[in-house]
Structure formats: C-alpha cells, structure tokens
Enzyme design. Sequence first.
Site, PDB file in Angstrom:
ATOM      1  CE  LYS A  22      -1.877   1.582   4.077  1.00 46.98           C
ATOM      2  NZ  LYS A  22      -1.524   2.993   4.274  1.00 46.98           N
ATOM      3  CG  ASN A  23       2.362   2.735   3.565  1.00 44.90           C
ATOM      4  OD1 ASN A  23       1.190   3.034   3.328  1.00 44.90           O
ATOM      5  ND2 ASN A  23       2.826   2.588   4.794  1.00 44.90           N
ATOM      6  CB  CYS A 116      -5.190  10.955  11.165  1.00 41.99           C
ATOM      7  SG  CYS A 116      -3.642  10.211  11.585  1.00 41.99           S
ATOM      8  NE  ARG A 121       0.162  10.599   9.985  1.00 40.11           N
ATOM      9  CZ  ARG A 121      -0.110   9.468   9.383  1.00 40.11           C
ATOM     10  NH1 ARG A 121      -1.263   8.886   9.581  1.00 40.11           N
ATOM     11  NH2 ARG A 121       0.758   8.905   8.580  1.00 40.11           N
ATOM     12  CG  ASP A 304       2.866   1.696   9.607  1.00 34.55           C
ATOM     13  OD1 ASP A 304       2.425   2.542  10.403  1.00 34.55           O
ATOM     14  OD2 ASP A 304       3.014   1.933   8.389  1.00 34.55           O
ATOM     15  NE  ARG A 395      -6.959   4.210   5.949  1.00 34.88           N
ATOM     16  CZ  ARG A 395      -5.998   4.478   6.843  1.00 34.88           C
ATOM     17  NH1 ARG A 395      -6.267   4.523   8.116  1.00 34.88           N
ATOM     18  NH2 ARG A 395      -4.764   4.725   6.464  1.00 34.88           N
TER      19      ARG A 395
HETATM   20  C1  UD1 Z   1       4.203   6.963   6.326  1.00 34.35           C
HETATM   21  C2  UD1 Z   1       3.332   5.742   6.169  1.00 34.35           C
HETATM   22  C3  UD1 Z   1       2.744   5.337   7.515  1.00 34.35           C
HETATM   23  C4  UD1 Z   1       3.855   5.155   8.543  1.00 34.35           C
HETATM   24  C5  UD1 Z   1       4.749   6.384   8.599  1.00 34.35           C
HETATM   25  C6  UD1 Z   1       5.949   6.201   9.503  1.00 34.35           C
HETATM   26  C7  UD1 Z   1       2.490   6.027   3.917  1.00 34.35           C
HETATM   27  C8  UD1 Z   1       1.336   6.319   3.032  1.00 34.35           C
HETATM   28  N1  UD1 Z   1       2.258   6.061   5.226  1.00 34.35           N
HETATM   29  O1  UD1 Z   1       3.362   8.025   6.770  1.00 34.35           O
HETATM   30  O2  UD1 Z   1       2.048   4.101   7.329  1.00 34.35           O
HETATM   31  O3  UD1 Z   1       3.274   4.961   9.819  1.00 34.35           O
HETATM   32  O4  UD1 Z   1       5.242   6.679   7.277  1.00 34.35           O
HETATM   33  O5  UD1 Z   1       6.685   5.091   9.131  1.00 34.35           O
HETATM   34  O6  UD1 Z   1       3.572   5.726   3.455  1.00 34.35           O
HETATM   35  N2  UD1 Z   1       6.005  14.839  10.565  1.00 34.35           N
HETATM   36  C9  UD1 Z   1       6.161  16.179  10.862  1.00 34.35           C
HETATM   37  N3  UD1 Z   1       6.128  17.068   9.820  1.00 34.35           N
HETATM   38  C10 UD1 Z   1       5.962  16.685   8.525  1.00 34.35           C
HETATM   39  C11 UD1 Z   1       5.824  15.320   8.232  1.00 34.35           C
HETATM   40  C12 UD1 Z   1       5.860  14.408   9.280  1.00 34.35           C
HETATM   41  O7  UD1 Z   1       6.297  16.564  12.016  1.00 34.35           O
HETATM   42  O8  UD1 Z   1       5.952  17.542   7.622  1.00 34.35           O
HETATM   43  C13 UD1 Z   1       6.003  13.855  11.678  1.00 34.35           C
HETATM   44  C14 UD1 Z   1       4.671  13.134  11.768  1.00 34.35           C
HETATM   45  O9  UD1 Z   1       3.739  13.884  12.516  1.00 34.35           O
HETATM   46  C15 UD1 Z   1       5.058  11.847  12.460  1.00 34.35           C
HETATM   47  C16 UD1 Z   1       6.458  11.595  11.921  1.00 34.35           C
HETATM   48  O10 UD1 Z   1       6.929  12.832  11.405  1.00 34.35           O
HETATM   49  O11 UD1 Z   1       5.100  12.037  13.846  1.00 34.35           O
HETATM   50  C17 UD1 Z   1       6.521  10.524  10.841  1.00 34.35           C
HETATM   51  O12 UD1 Z   1       5.744  10.931   9.744  1.00 34.35           O
HETATM   52  P1  UD1 Z   1       6.079  10.511   8.240  1.00 34.35           P
HETATM   53  O13 UD1 Z   1       7.340   9.734   8.199  1.00 34.35           O
HETATM   54  O14 UD1 Z   1       5.948  11.716   7.384  1.00 34.35           O
HETATM   55  O15 UD1 Z   1       4.871   9.538   7.942  1.00 34.35           O
HETATM   56  P2  UD1 Z   1       3.888   9.531   6.709  1.00 34.35           P
HETATM   57  O16 UD1 Z   1       4.641   9.743   5.447  1.00 34.35           O
HETATM   58  O17 UD1 Z   1       2.706  10.381   6.970  1.00 34.35           O
END
Ligand code: UD1
Length: 414
Positions: A22-23, A116, A121, A304, A395
């Site tokens: 998925k990711n 969420c 996030r 995850d 999902r």
């Molecule tokens: C992706 C995965 C999700 C997984 C996560 C961490 C997808 C679609 N989803 O989510 O399943 O749990 O990686 O392995 O691939 N953060 C900030 N600022 C930002 C972006 C992120 O503070 O601009 C923080 C987030 O709040 C969170 C952490 O960084 O606490 C990790 O987020 P991130 O690695 O960006 O996860 P996703 O890409 O949303």
Amino acid sequence: MDSFFIRGNKPLQGQVTISGSKNATLPIMAASLLSSGEVILTGVPNLDDISVMSEVLTTLGAKVTRENDVLIIDGKDVNSCEIPENISRKMRASNLVMGALLARFAQARVAYPGGCAIGTRPMDLHLKGFRSLGYDIREEYGFMEGKADKIGGKEILLDFPSVGATENIMMTASLTHGTTIIRNAAREPEIVDLQNFLNRMGAKIRGAGLDTIKIEGVKHLVGVEHKVIPDRIEAGTFMVAAAITRGDVWIENVVSEHIQPLISKLREIGIEIIPGSSGLRVIGSSQPRPTDIKTMPYPGFPTDMQAQMMAFLATVKGTSIVVETIFENRFMHVQELRRMGANIKVEGRVAIVKGGRLQGASVEATDLRAGAALILAGLFAEGETVVSHIEHIDRGYDSIHEKLQGIGAEINRK
Ligand code: UD1
C-alpha cells in the site's frame, strides 16, 4: 457496517500470499501525475486507500482503470491542480500529489489533510522542502497553496526523516531544473521503490535507501510499467499471526531484508524464522520470551507493526516494554486489548505489557494497525472476539479474513 467474528485458540498452518505494498503504491500513483503518458502498475493491492487515491487522481482529470491487480493511470487530460477538502480529509496520503502537481503545472492547491487518530501529523517538512526548491508556499483557509517562483535544485536537510516529505520532494525535484540533495532522508523500502519507478520514467535519482538522496532534474518524464514491491507490514502482520497462535506458516511474496527489524525481534522472542527465496517460514514457540521494543524510522522497528507486536506481547509471560517514538497517540489499541483481559499500563509514550491469557470480547478498531492487532489478539483468545469498525482495516489489508481462513483461522465477516 460489517464486523469480524473470530474464534481463537487455534494454531495457524499453511501458506499465505502477501499483496503489493500500500505505502509503495500510493506515492507511485501520485508520481504518475508527473507524466502525461500512461502508467501501468502491477501487483496493486485491492484496498480502500488505493480507491481513495484513484479518486484523487480522477478529481484532477486523470483516467484510472483497474483490472485485478493492474492499475492503469492515464494522465493526459489532467486539468486541475486542486484537491478539495472532502477528498483530502479521506486520506492523509492524498497530500502526496502536491509535489507532482507543483513540478508538472508549477502550481497546486491542496486542502490541509488535518490530524488523524494516531497524531497531529503536520506538513511542515513537506512545505519546507517545496520552499527550499523555490516554490512560493502559502497556508490559508485550510489550504496549502504553491506557485513556482525562482525554482531550482537545492540542498534540503530534513529535521526528521519523514517518509511523505522525502517522497514529495523527490517527485518535485525530478522535474525541477538543477540538482537537489535531500539529507536525513527517510530510508524506507517504499522510497527505493519510488526511486526505481521515477528513474524508469526518466528521472535521475540516486541514493534512495540511504540518508542522502541526489536528484538531477530532467525536462520531462514518460509513462512506464512498474510492479510494486510486496507489503512488508502485511507480511509482518501474518508473521505475528503465526507467532501468536503458536502456528507454522509459510508467508509467500516477502522481501526478508525489508522486515529485518521484525525478524530480529521475533527471533529474540524465540520464534523460528526460516527465510527462502520468495518468502519465509514462521514457526511459533510454545514458550515465547518477553522483550522490549522501540519504534524508529527505517531500518529501526516500524511503528506500523507496534500495535500487532503489542497484541503478541500481551500473550507472552513476563514483562515487555513498548516505546512509540514516531506518533504521539498510537496506543489506542491498548484500551481495546484491555477489554480482552490484557494487562497493559501506559505512561506517555511507554507501554508496560505483562503477558497472560486473553478472553474474547467485543472490541473496536480505532485505526488500521490497531484493527489488525485486535484480529491477532482474537486469534489467540479463548471464546469469541467481535471486531467492529473494520472499515479502518479495509483501508490497508487486502482480503485479510479470506487469507486468514486459508491458513485455518475461524474468522467471518458479517
Ligand atoms: C508513512 C506511512 C505510515 C507510517 C509512517 C511512519 C504512507 C502512506 N504512510 O506516513 O504508514 O506509519 O510513514 O513510518 O507511506 N512529521 C512532521 N512534519 C511533517 C511530516 C511528518 O512533524 O511535515 C512527523 C509526523 O507527525 C510523524 C512523523 O513525522 O510524527 C513521521 O511521519 P512521516 O514519516 O511523514 O509519515 P507519513 O509519510 O505520513
């Protein structure tokens, strides 16, 4: 709304095949917007999140068709650069189209995805990346809006190796003139799959899988065919299903290297894991040992898999400690596991788990992986477990109850 009805206390046995990731699929679908050509993706899992991303692309004017595990995206008629709030709110990953839109059309307007269940996030790292590349980014009335200003490749240091921010910047930089270097980049296997896809389209990217990624911008990208990697989190969930039921399962379509942190942890607990060329065999232990887990960015233990492992540790005699460092609110499965008799205490980001017996109960899936954890607990528990709100599970798990039935689980959906 459907629920899962599970009768546990039965070792799982046989073979299960893992679907595509998925990711990995979601950012690749977003990246297909970088070209006006046709993209053919194979090995695409059948999931609600993929349908939402298809809706996102369709809203922008793309034509998306699906047959079994093949998804065809035709980006020729993409004529909008705006994702409205009703779509953006459905799935956080819809923000992944922003980088591609900026690169192809020099503008984008995406409704803020909001928080969420598992945490706030924010999007600051994504936006910082776009700004560094010279895009004029504004945040107004719940929208993130970007326009090309003085764009050109730059060196970007991420404060945290965010998966989404790394992917979004890779996409934008692919079509941005000059060389971009992302430091402290996320290293997840899905980033490597995105690099492979983009390079096949004609991009010039090196370094994915390491903490520094170098992208030399090119003038245009073309449509291609690509097979997505297997889903390491689905594979991990089935590995824990074998372990928690003290079963013996062959898990097909797994890249062992992608789930090394989980393999090491399960071995530490006493689970036997025998890797093969296309999958691995997991043999449960009648006397598993407690352990400590701390979630970390890849190649650390994946957040995850935290909920599913906690369900398992709740059945392992002794005291285990689970620390969640990635998301601030990712222990919602704890109160549901407690309904089943689990002895878990939470202090901030630390959970103390004292393993023992579990009893079937009515529980609620509060998010995707929490839902998977409750199914796993139900497979171990005595009596019947009913998991409601399984829309969260739909999902991210393709046919989970059919796959579990195939290895001997008593699980029904109604
Ligand atoms: C992706 C995965 C999700 C997984 C996560 C961490 C997808 C679609 N989803 O989510 O399943 O749990 O990686 O392995 O691939 N953060 C900030 N600022 C930002 C972006 C992120 O503070 O601009 C923080 C987030 O709040 C969170 C952490 O960084 O606490 C990790 O987020 P991130 O690695 O960006 O996860 P996703 O890409 O949303």
